[in-house]
Design an enzyme around this catalytic site. Structure first.
Site, PDB file in Angstrom:
ATOM      1  N   GLY A  11      74.494  12.875  -9.254  1.00 36.96           N
ATOM      2  CA  GLY A  11      74.803  13.829  -7.911  1.00 36.96           C
ATOM      3  C   GLY A  11      75.779  14.434  -7.163  1.00 36.96           C
ATOM      4  N   ALA A  61      68.808   9.981  -4.035  1.00 35.61           N
ATOM      5  CA  ALA A  61      68.117  10.519  -2.688  1.00 35.61           C
ATOM      6  C   ALA A  61      67.125  12.465  -2.791  1.00 35.61           C
ATOM      7  CB  ALA A  61      68.649  11.061  -1.308  1.00 35.61           C
ATOM      8  N   THR A 102      71.197  12.014   6.456  1.00 34.96           N
ATOM      9  CA  THR A 102      70.951  12.981   6.467  1.00 34.96           C
ATOM     10  C   THR A 102      71.150  13.772   8.055  1.00 34.96           C
ATOM     11  OG1 THR A 102      70.201  15.799   6.091  1.00 34.96           O
ATOM     12  CG2 THR A 102      68.479  13.500   6.149  1.00 34.96           C
ATOM     13  N   TYR A 126      61.387  15.112   3.833  1.00 36.23           N
ATOM     14  CA  TYR A 126      61.979  15.271   3.918  1.00 36.23           C
ATOM     15  C   TYR A 126      63.311  14.130   5.470  1.00 36.23           C
ATOM     16  CZ  TYR A 126      67.240  15.258   3.033  1.00 36.23           C
ATOM     17  OH  TYR A 126      68.832  14.752   2.461  1.00 36.23           O
TER      18      TYR A 126
END
Length: 287
Positions: A11, A61, A102, A126
């Site tokens: 990522g 994630a 986040t 999320y």
């Protein structure tokens, strides 16, 4: 010498960590799902035990915010259950877990920057699954650092900066949301902070939750305009629009500015302005 496991290494953040850890005397092991499925508890235990892991950095994630509204089980599996597996293995093997979270754990209704102890009230699948992952870490009893970040971009993968560069090449006009406020964050900056924390062994006495974004606040419209100006894509006319004009399956926080005072004070770091970091990223993309 420390043995450090990086999960989600393909990522944005994982790739940036690869870039800044190359000269280290410590042993960094970069894995993604092909090398280690963190949703498999037995595989996680065995990998951490066999490789005598001292520090785990979980960059893995499920981040498809809109798709998560339909793929609830998959989001939960990656953002919560897999995180619980890492936390349990960290506890049992006396490793420290650095877990990336986040701004979506907050409702986005504040008017001042969110501190680490602000009440988390996620409004999306999320956000809820990421918050559940945080709770799994805290309840595991492992030594941990949770670092929440926001508006991440880099030279790797798909992100807002690359999208704007593409669209301003393809179109003469572009509308961008101007009523959502946050702080753009260059993944390389966050990677450098994580690298600093590990290399200086500062994680050993600093367990807890932290916020990291680049300095400064803007809207997505401001961000898009700055990207276009710096990249000399001014032939494309960018105009502001409201969130209501750009409907999405998942609710977007109107205000997701994170207070970074704690991470600066604890680890003695300076954070660059988002405009400066954007310049660095665009120069790398040009190459």
């Amino acid at each position: 010498m420390l043995n450090i496991l990086i999960t989600g290494a393909n990522g944005q953040l994982g790739n940036e960590l690869r870039q800044c850890c190359g000269d280290s005397a410590n042993n960094y092991l970069f894995t993604d799902i092909a090398e280690l499925d963190i949703a498999n508890a037995e595989a996680v235990q065995q990998y951490i035990r066999d490789n005598k892991i001292d520090v785990i950095v979980n960059c893995a994630a499920y981040t498809q915010v809109d798709r998560a509204e339909e793929e609830v089980d998959l989001a939960d599996r990656i953002n919560c259950h897999a995180v619980a597996n890492l936390a349990l293995a960290a506890t049992q093997n006396r490793a420290t877990l650095i877990h990336i979270s986040t701004d979506y754990v907050f409702a986005g209704t504040a008017r001042t920057p969110y501190t680490e102890d602000a009440i988390a009230m996620p409004t999306t699948v999320y956000g809820r699954t990421k918050l559940a992952g945080e709770e799994a870490v805290r309840q595991s009893g492992c030594d941990y650092l949770i670092i929440r970040t926001a508006w991440l971009y880099s030279t790797f993968g798909n992100n807002f900066v690359k999208t704007i560069l593409r669209l301003t090449t393809e179109r003469e006009r572009l509308q961008v949301v101007a009523d959502q406020t946050g702080s753009p964050t260059y993944a390389a900056d966050l990677a450098a902070v994580i690298h600093h924390i590990i290399e200086q062994k500062k994680y050993q006495e600093s367990k807890g939750t932290y916020h990291y974004t680049d300095e400064g606040v803007c809207t997505w419209y401001d961000f898009a305009t700055e990207i276009a100006q710096q990249a000399n894509r001014t032939h494309c006319r960018i105009t502001p629009c409201s969130t209501d004009e750009y409907p999405t399956k998942a609710h977007r926080p109107a205000y997701s500015v994170l207070d970074t005072a704690k991470i600066k004070k604890t680890f003695g770091i300076q954070i660059p302005a988002w405009q400066e970091s954007l310049t660095k990223c665009l120069k790398k993309l040009e190459k």
